[in-house]
Scaffold this motif. Sequence first.
Motif, PDB file in Angstrom:
ATOM      1  N   ARG A  57       0.844  -1.079  -0.035  1.00 47.20           N
ATOM      2  CA  ARG A  57      -0.039   0.097   0.101  1.00 47.20           C
ATOM      3  C   ARG A  57       0.754   1.345  -0.238  1.00 47.20           C
ATOM      4  NH1 ARG A  57      -1.877  -3.140   3.707  1.00 47.20           N
ATOM      5  NH2 ARG A  57      -1.238  -1.911   5.579  1.00 47.20           N
ATOM      6  N   ILE A  58       0.947   1.928  -0.955  1.00 47.90           N
ATOM      7  CA  ILE A  58       1.772   2.981  -1.345  1.00 47.90           C
ATOM      8  C   ILE A  58       1.003   4.371  -1.391  1.00 47.90           C
ATOM      9  CG2 ILE A  58       3.299   3.918  -2.993  1.00 47.90           C
ATOM     10  CD1 ILE A  58       4.304   1.084  -3.498  1.00 47.90           C
ATOM     11  N   ALA A  59       1.742   5.401  -0.889  1.00 51.38           N
ATOM     12  CA  ALA A  59       1.076   6.988  -0.954  1.00 51.38           C
ATOM     13  C   ALA A  59       2.232   7.677  -1.912  1.00 51.38           C
ATOM     14  CB  ALA A  59       0.817   7.425   0.240  1.00 51.38           C
ATOM     15  N   VAL A  60       1.652   8.492  -2.644  1.00 48.98           N
ATOM     16  CA  VAL A  60       2.763   9.265  -3.531  1.00 48.98           C
ATOM     17  C   VAL A  60       2.138  10.801  -3.143  1.00 48.98           C
ATOM     18  CG1 VAL A  60       3.493   9.864  -5.748  1.00 48.98           C
ATOM     19  CG2 VAL A  60       3.078   7.699  -5.059  1.00 48.98           C
ATOM     20  N   ALA A  61       3.118  11.659  -2.846  1.00 50.97           N
ATOM     21  CA  ALA A  61       2.963  13.099  -2.352  1.00 50.97           C
ATOM     22  C   ALA A  61       3.913  13.648  -3.684  1.00 50.97           C
ATOM     23  CB  ALA A  61       3.598  13.368  -1.161  1.00 50.97           C
TER      24      ALA A  61
ATOM     25  N   GLU B 241       1.164  -0.643 -12.339  1.00 50.46           N
ATOM     26  CA  GLU B 241       1.444  -2.127 -13.297  1.00 50.46           C
ATOM     27  C   GLU B 241       2.138  -3.188 -12.304  1.00 50.46           C
ATOM     28  OE1 GLU B 241       4.667  -2.885 -17.254  1.00 50.46           O
ATOM     29  OE2 GLU B 241       3.859  -0.776 -16.782  1.00 50.46           O
ATOM     30  N   ALA B 242       3.013  -2.580 -11.361  1.00 51.23           N
ATOM     31  CA  ALA B 242       3.637  -3.753 -10.646  1.00 51.23           C
ATOM     32  C   ALA B 242       2.344  -4.226  -9.563  1.00 51.23           C
ATOM     33  CB  ALA B 242       4.827  -3.001  -9.741  1.00 51.23           C
ATOM     34  N   GLY B 243       1.320  -3.980  -9.242  1.00 53.91           N
ATOM     35  CA  GLY B 243       0.297  -4.288  -8.682  1.00 53.91           C
ATOM     36  C   GLY B 243       0.060  -3.600  -7.137  1.00 53.91           C
ATOM     37  N   HIS B 244       0.695  -2.652  -7.032  1.00 53.95           N
ATOM     38  CA  HIS B 244       0.709  -1.895  -5.766  1.00 53.95           C
ATOM     39  C   HIS B 244      -0.575  -1.143  -5.752  1.00 53.95           C
ATOM     40  CE1 HIS B 244       4.657  -2.833  -4.875  1.00 53.95           C
ATOM     41  NE2 HIS B 244       5.218  -2.260  -5.971  1.00 53.95           N
ATOM     42  N   GLU B 245      -1.180  -1.055  -4.627  1.00 51.22           N
ATOM     43  CA  GLU B 245      -2.400  -0.093  -4.264  1.00 51.22           C
ATOM     44  C   GLU B 245      -1.854   1.364  -3.926  1.00 51.22           C
ATOM     45  OE1 GLU B 245      -5.375   0.174  -0.553  1.00 51.22           O
ATOM     46  OE2 GLU B 245      -5.012  -1.742  -1.259  1.00 51.22           O
ATOM     47  N   VAL B 246      -2.172   2.322  -4.690  1.00 46.02           N
ATOM     48  CA  VAL B 246      -1.722   3.555  -4.533  1.00 46.02           C
ATOM     49  C   VAL B 246      -2.611   4.634  -4.121  1.00 46.02           C
ATOM     50  CG1 VAL B 246      -0.516   5.216  -5.926  1.00 46.02           C
ATOM     51  CG2 VAL B 246      -0.159   2.882  -6.626  1.00 46.02           C
ATOM     52  N   ARG B 247      -2.383   5.458  -3.166  1.00 48.85           N
ATOM     53  CA  ARG B 247      -3.026   6.488  -2.828  1.00 48.85           C
ATOM     54  C   ARG B 247      -2.193   7.918  -3.288  1.00 48.85           C
ATOM     55  NH1 ARG B 247      -4.206   6.651   3.171  1.00 48.85           N
ATOM     56  NH2 ARG B 247      -5.597   5.066   2.667  1.00 48.85           N
ATOM     57  N   VAL B 248      -2.900   8.799  -3.700  1.00 52.65           N
ATOM     58  CA  VAL B 248      -2.016  10.146  -4.136  1.00 52.65           C
ATOM     59  C   VAL B 248      -2.648  11.325  -3.460  1.00 52.65           C
ATOM     60  CG1 VAL B 248      -1.700   8.991  -6.522  1.00 52.65           C
ATOM     61  CG2 VAL B 248      -3.527  10.600  -6.317  1.00 52.65           C
TER      62      VAL B 248
ATOM     63  N   VAL C 239      -6.693   5.077  -8.590  1.00 45.72           N
ATOM     64  CA  VAL C 239      -5.817   5.430  -7.452  1.00 45.72           C
ATOM     65  C   VAL C 239      -6.986   6.267  -6.507  1.00 45.72           C
ATOM     66  CG1 VAL C 239      -3.807   5.838  -8.661  1.00 45.72           C
ATOM     67  CG2 VAL C 239      -5.309   7.693  -8.212  1.00 45.72           C
ATOM     68  N   THR C 240      -6.589   6.261  -5.137  1.00 48.01           N
ATOM     69  CA  THR C 240      -7.441   6.912  -4.115  1.00 48.01           C
ATOM     70  C   THR C 240      -6.731   8.208  -4.202  1.00 48.01           C
ATOM     71  OG1 THR C 240      -7.989   4.930  -3.160  1.00 48.01           O
ATOM     72  CG2 THR C 240      -8.300   6.976  -1.876  1.00 48.01           C
ATOM     73  N   ALA C 241      -7.576   9.376  -4.323  1.00 47.99           N
ATOM     74  CA  ALA C 241      -6.871  10.722  -4.330  1.00 47.99           C
ATOM     75  C   ALA C 241      -7.168  11.326  -2.923  1.00 47.99           C
ATOM     76  CB  ALA C 241      -7.396  11.571  -5.510  1.00 47.99           C
ATOM     77  N   VAL C 242      -6.256  12.280  -2.705  1.00 50.42           N
ATOM     78  CA  VAL C 242      -6.408  12.967  -1.433  1.00 50.42           C
ATOM     79  C   VAL C 242      -5.965  14.628  -2.001  1.00 50.42           C
ATOM     80  CG1 VAL C 242      -5.348  13.517   1.108  1.00 50.42           C
ATOM     81  CG2 VAL C 242      -5.745  11.313   0.392  1.00 50.42           C
ATOM     82  N   GLU C 243      -6.850  15.509  -1.696  1.00 48.85           N
ATOM     83  CA  GLU C 243      -6.543  16.807  -2.130  1.00 48.85           C
ATOM     84  C   GLU C 243      -6.056  17.724  -0.970  1.00 48.85           C
ATOM     85  OE1 GLU C 243      -8.366  19.981  -5.090  1.00 48.85           O
ATOM     86  OE2 GLU C 243      -9.842  19.454  -3.584  1.00 48.85           O
ATOM     87  N   GLY C 244      -5.003  18.491  -1.191  1.00 47.17           N
ATOM     88  CA  GLY C 244      -4.348  19.242  -0.101  1.00 47.17           C
ATOM     89  C   GLY C 244      -3.310  19.395  -0.176  1.00 47.17           C
ATOM     90  N   SER C 245      -2.462  19.877   0.983  1.00 46.40           N
ATOM     91  CA  SER C 245      -0.844  20.174   1.052  1.00 46.40           C
ATOM     92  C   SER C 245      -0.409  19.628   2.315  1.00 46.40           C
ATOM     93  CB  SER C 245      -1.010  21.850   1.093  1.00 46.40           C
ATOM     94  OG  SER C 245       0.537  22.042   1.319  1.00 46.40           O
TER      95      SER C 245
ATOM     96  N   LEU D 218       4.574   2.594   2.437  1.00 45.59           N
ATOM     97  CA  LEU D 218       5.432   3.246   1.967  1.00 45.59           C
ATOM     98  C   LEU D 218       5.107   4.631   1.365  1.00 45.59           C
ATOM     99  CD1 LEU D 218       8.470   1.816  -0.512  1.00 45.59           C
ATOM    100  CD2 LEU D 218       7.027   3.808  -1.155  1.00 45.59           C
ATOM    101  N   VAL D 219       5.502   5.684   1.573  1.00 46.87           N
ATOM    102  CA  VAL D 219       5.354   6.869   0.974  1.00 46.87           C
ATOM    103  C   VAL D 219       6.709   7.530   0.381  1.00 46.87           C
ATOM    104  CG1 VAL D 219       4.620   9.125   1.666  1.00 46.87           C
ATOM    105  CG2 VAL D 219       3.969   7.404   3.181  1.00 46.87           C
ATOM    106  N   TYR D 220       6.325   7.870  -0.819  1.00 46.27           N
ATOM    107  CA  TYR D 220       7.191   8.760  -1.978  1.00 46.27           C
ATOM    108  C   TYR D 220       6.959  10.102  -1.548  1.00 46.27           C
ATOM    109  CZ  TYR D 220       8.336   4.261  -4.598  1.00 46.27           C
ATOM    110  OH  TYR D 220       8.652   3.337  -5.025  1.00 46.27           O
TER     111      TYR D 220
END
Length: 492
Positions: free
Chosen positions: A3-7, A23-30, A47-53, A69-71
């Motif tokens: 389960r990965i988040a990308v800021a 593509e690698a099969g990860h669950e992604v939140r952005v 993806v699951t999306a979060v709006e904000g700063s 994991l968070v990028y």
Amino acid sequence: MARIAVAGATGYIGGRLIPLLLEAGHEVRVLSRNLTKLRDVPWRDQVTAVEGSIQDFETARELCHGTELVYYLVHSMSGGAEADFERVERLCAMNLGQAAREAGVQRLVYLSGLHPHGKLSRHLASRTEVGSILMASGTPTVVLQAGLVIGSGSASFEMVRHLTDVLPVMPAPKWVMNKIQPIAIRDALHYLVGATSLPSGLNRTFDIGGPEVLRYADMMRSYAQAAGFRPPTIIPLPVLTPWLAGQWVNLVTPVPRSLAIPLVESLQHSCVTSEKDIAAFIPDPVGGLTPYKRSVELALHKIETDAVETTWATAHALSAPAEPLPSDPDWAGLTVFTDERKKTTKVPAHQVWAVVEGIGGENGYYSLPFAWTVRGWMDKLAGGVGLIRGRRSPNSLQLNDTVDWWRVETLERGHLLLLRAEMIVPGRAWLEFEVTDLGEGQGSEFRQRAIFFPRGLWGRLYWLAVLPFHGAIFKNMASRITDAAGLRGGAQ
């Protein structure tokens, strides 16, 4: 799978990393400041999306909740002495570090920049500080320190592209002789994706760079060769301060001043890898790291294939990470000039289309025929095809037909015609016609667009030279095509 988040989902790196993670099969939140920027990206619904700063701690907490994991791909680049971007970057790093620790995130991954030891520019110093804050947060953190990233849309590449395209002779600051180690976007993404499988508990920086150490001047010359230009003559000038050089870059290229100044300030340093420890954890890509010239050729792929999208908003799958994305900034990519005209008419769409499909040849172009004739003879005298090829049929077209100096590149009968120019011109040119039915009894909308991709300085000068004639020719063309369609209906 993790389960990965990308800021930083709408940034240059984030927009290219996310589809690879999916593509690698990860669950992604952005996370994005403005989710409307994600509207046209092909992976939006995956993806699951979060709006904000990240400046808001609650937003950071929401992003990190339930993730492993968070990028962190957010960079605040601001120009001007009064800009307080260091404080903003520090606050964001502290918020993310605390939120990740409280949420039990197993790893943070941060993309920073290659830098030497000693005094750094404000931008590089801030990025280095962010990496230190994250590594001290209590959550294991991997900081990838990259050289200049090469790919269409990267601010570093766009600066090289536009400076070299426009200036055959280039007065430049003395830092053009500094050594740097650029990295292809595909290789930077290779390391970022590889970070998902690093050993747990790893908490350190890694230098990443391409296979070559070059001077900035060499990068511009090599770009010119890959793009088919004569390499520029570069004259280093010690009198150009970073601030003045940033203003010059802002004037000559579409890169905004807020990016140009920190980029230029960072280039004062020779930035090469000091260690290659990453190879012990993430093997090189299959076939090895991408040489600089090859990375430029990949970034220029859409230009070299003569491609032009029939609608600029069209979203498509990410076929190559070096190509443009809908979420890239407006100033990114190849320079393009357009002249667009629209006319709404009560004439039915099929009547307008009949005129469009019959354009050229004996029917002409419905605007200033003498000007078209003169331009045709100029092209013929220069060794081009001129207007003498005519058409195969006066009323109908097929894909790949010739129409005077044009060739039919796209044909959606009744709706869209795209003609590619085969005249001699310093660039690539298209003429597009689109007819849209507005509904029963409502008539139609006619859209006409001239598109020109200039080649180097001469291409830009050519467009400026013909611009006054375009104003008359294309305006009259749009009006007279719809008028001719109305007369055609009346004759019937």
